[in-house]
Enzyme design. Structure first.
Site, PDB file in Angstrom:
ATOM      1  CB  ALA A  14      -1.101   0.126   1.067  1.00 46.15           C
ATOM      2  N   GLY A  17       2.219   8.023  -0.900  1.00 48.08           N
ATOM      3  CA  GLY A  17       2.676   9.010  -1.745  1.00 48.08           C
ATOM      4  C   GLY A  17       4.003   9.631  -0.857  1.00 48.08           C
ATOM      5  N   GLY A  18       3.993   8.422   0.529  1.00 44.72           N
ATOM      6  CA  GLY A  18       4.471   8.950   1.400  1.00 44.72           C
ATOM      7  C   GLY A  18       5.926   8.597   1.410  1.00 44.72           C
ATOM      8  CG  ASP A  20       6.867   6.629   6.997  1.00 40.77           C
ATOM      9  OD1 ASP A  20       8.317   6.855   6.993  1.00 40.77           O
ATOM     10  OD2 ASP A  20       6.376   7.183   7.816  1.00 40.77           O
ATOM     11  CB  CYS A 109      -7.908   4.577   7.774  1.00 41.75           C
ATOM     12  SG  CYS A 109      -7.823   4.455   6.302  1.00 41.75           S
ATOM     13  CB  CYS A 208      -6.664  12.142   4.932  1.00 40.36           C
ATOM     14  SG  CYS A 208      -7.283  10.665   5.027  1.00 40.36           S
TER      15      CYS A 208
END
Length: 377
Positions: A14, A17-18, A20, A109, A208
């Site tokens: 997963a 876009g970061g 980590d 989430c 978010c």
């Protein structure tokens, strides 16, 4: 699923876009696993989510994740889970506040999206594990069962928001950053060495799906204006509000009370009553909680048998406190060794045995210290 599996696995990474999640995917691929990257499209209108390199959910985040996958050399897809996210996370968030509770949408989430909807789809497609950039560890015991533990670097530990994972989900979870005893700057340096453009991208934070960070405005737009009273513990009206959902237990600022308390000390939100739309405020010592009841327990392995002594974490970035806990039917009864503050229905309590995550539950009710017989703080 341990990060050092003896055989190559089919891994779905997963990628938010970061930095980590990009480094986690790169490490999984470097370990010899067959890795495929996926970015979750969680909004029907991604422009409405936070932008500015936040590392979660926006169009630019999707593009950053795709570029990272290209550099790593793995296939990449975007999966649309917007409807599921709206139902399980956003609508749950609004409903919880409407009911006077304080939810944690990131925990929800992880439970409903990343390790339910995503994992189920991954397993159906033949993948062995889902890989994320969370800082936590999955330990495999000699009998093959799994445990969730805090990350090696407790300063970056994210096991609290993963306390909703059950043993089946842990069996298919991979956290390549969990054993990392390095600073975030070193993670960024590793990303730069790997040629990942997200190396300098700011971390994501806040919620978010609230584009401007105005939680109260977000709730007001969905729940409407609902004027009510702000009262003290004796029921005396001190002021008014536009919606009880705009307050949280322990809140001090933004109470809009026109006159100070008789003793001149600050006042805090003690209770939120959606039934009569009333917010009760009082002194800090009135926030002291000695016990609580929690519902919907989820165990990271086998459920504990009988009462036990644990440490508990009540917020994602909070410390630990010693408790005794016992499961009575479907409810978790918890007593604190020392009173704690800022405990609100709707929050998650996560129990630990050392570094091991025992499980979590949602706080339903709290018991305050009796200030008529106990000294004030």
């Amino acid at each position: 699923m341990t990060e050092t599996s003896p055989r190559p696995l089919r891994v779905l990474a997963a990628m938010s876009g970061g930095v980590d999640s990009a480094v986690a995917a790169a490490r999984a691929a470097e370990a010899g696993h067959d890795v495929t990257g996926v970015h979750l499209a969680l909004s029907a209108n991604p422009q409405s989510f936070r932008t500015g390199a936040r590392g979660c959910c926006t169009v630019e985040d999707s593009r950053d994740a795709r570029r990272a996958a290209d550099v790593i050399g793995i296939p990449f897809y975007v999966w649309d889970l917007a409807e599921r996210f709206r139902e399980d996370v956003v609508e749950d968030f609004v409903a919880e506040y409407e009911a006077g509770r304080t939810p944690n949408p990131c925990l929800r989430c992880n439970e409903k999206i990343k390790f339910a909807a995503l994992l189920d789809k991954a397993l159906a497609l033949g993948f062995d594990a889902v890989c994320t950039g969370h800082y936590a560890k999955v330990v495999t015991l000699p009998d093959g069962s799994r445990e969730l533990h805090r990350a090696s670097d407790t300063a970056k530990d994210q096991s609290y928001v993963l306390g909703v994972l059950d043993e089946r989900q842990l069996a298919h979870a991979m956290f390549p950053l969990g054993d990392t005893l390095t600073t975030k700057d070193e993670i960024r340096a590793e990303a730069e060495r790997r040629g990942l453009a997200v190396a300098k991208k700011p971390d994501s934070h806040d919620i978010c799906f609230i584009a401007d960070g105005d939680t109260q405005g977000f709730l007001a737009a969905r729940l409407g204006r609902a004027e009510g009273d702000i009262v003290d513990e004796a029921g005396n009206r001190l002021g008014g509000h536009d919606g009880a959902y705009g307050f949280t237990i322990g809140q001090r600022k933004g109470l809009r009370i026109g006159h100070p308390a008789p003793d001149g000390k600050p006042r805090y939100v003690l209770d939120i009553s959606p039934v009569d739309n009333t917010v009760t405020v009082g002194p800090a010592e009135a926030l002291d909680v000695t016990a609580l009841t929690a519902i919907r327990p989820r165990w990271c392995g086998r459920a504990p048998e009988g009462p036990g002594t644990y440490t508990a974490q009540l917020r994602a970035h909070g410390g630990e406190t010693e408790v005794t806990a016992a499961l009575e039917g479907d409810e978790l009864r918890v007593a604190f060794t020392e009173p704690v503050r800022g405990v609100a229905p709707g929050q998650a309590i996560v129990l630990y045995d050392g570094t091991r995550v025992v499980g979590s539950a949602t706080i339903a009710t709290t018991t305050r210290r009796d200030r008529t017989t106990a000294p004030t703080a």
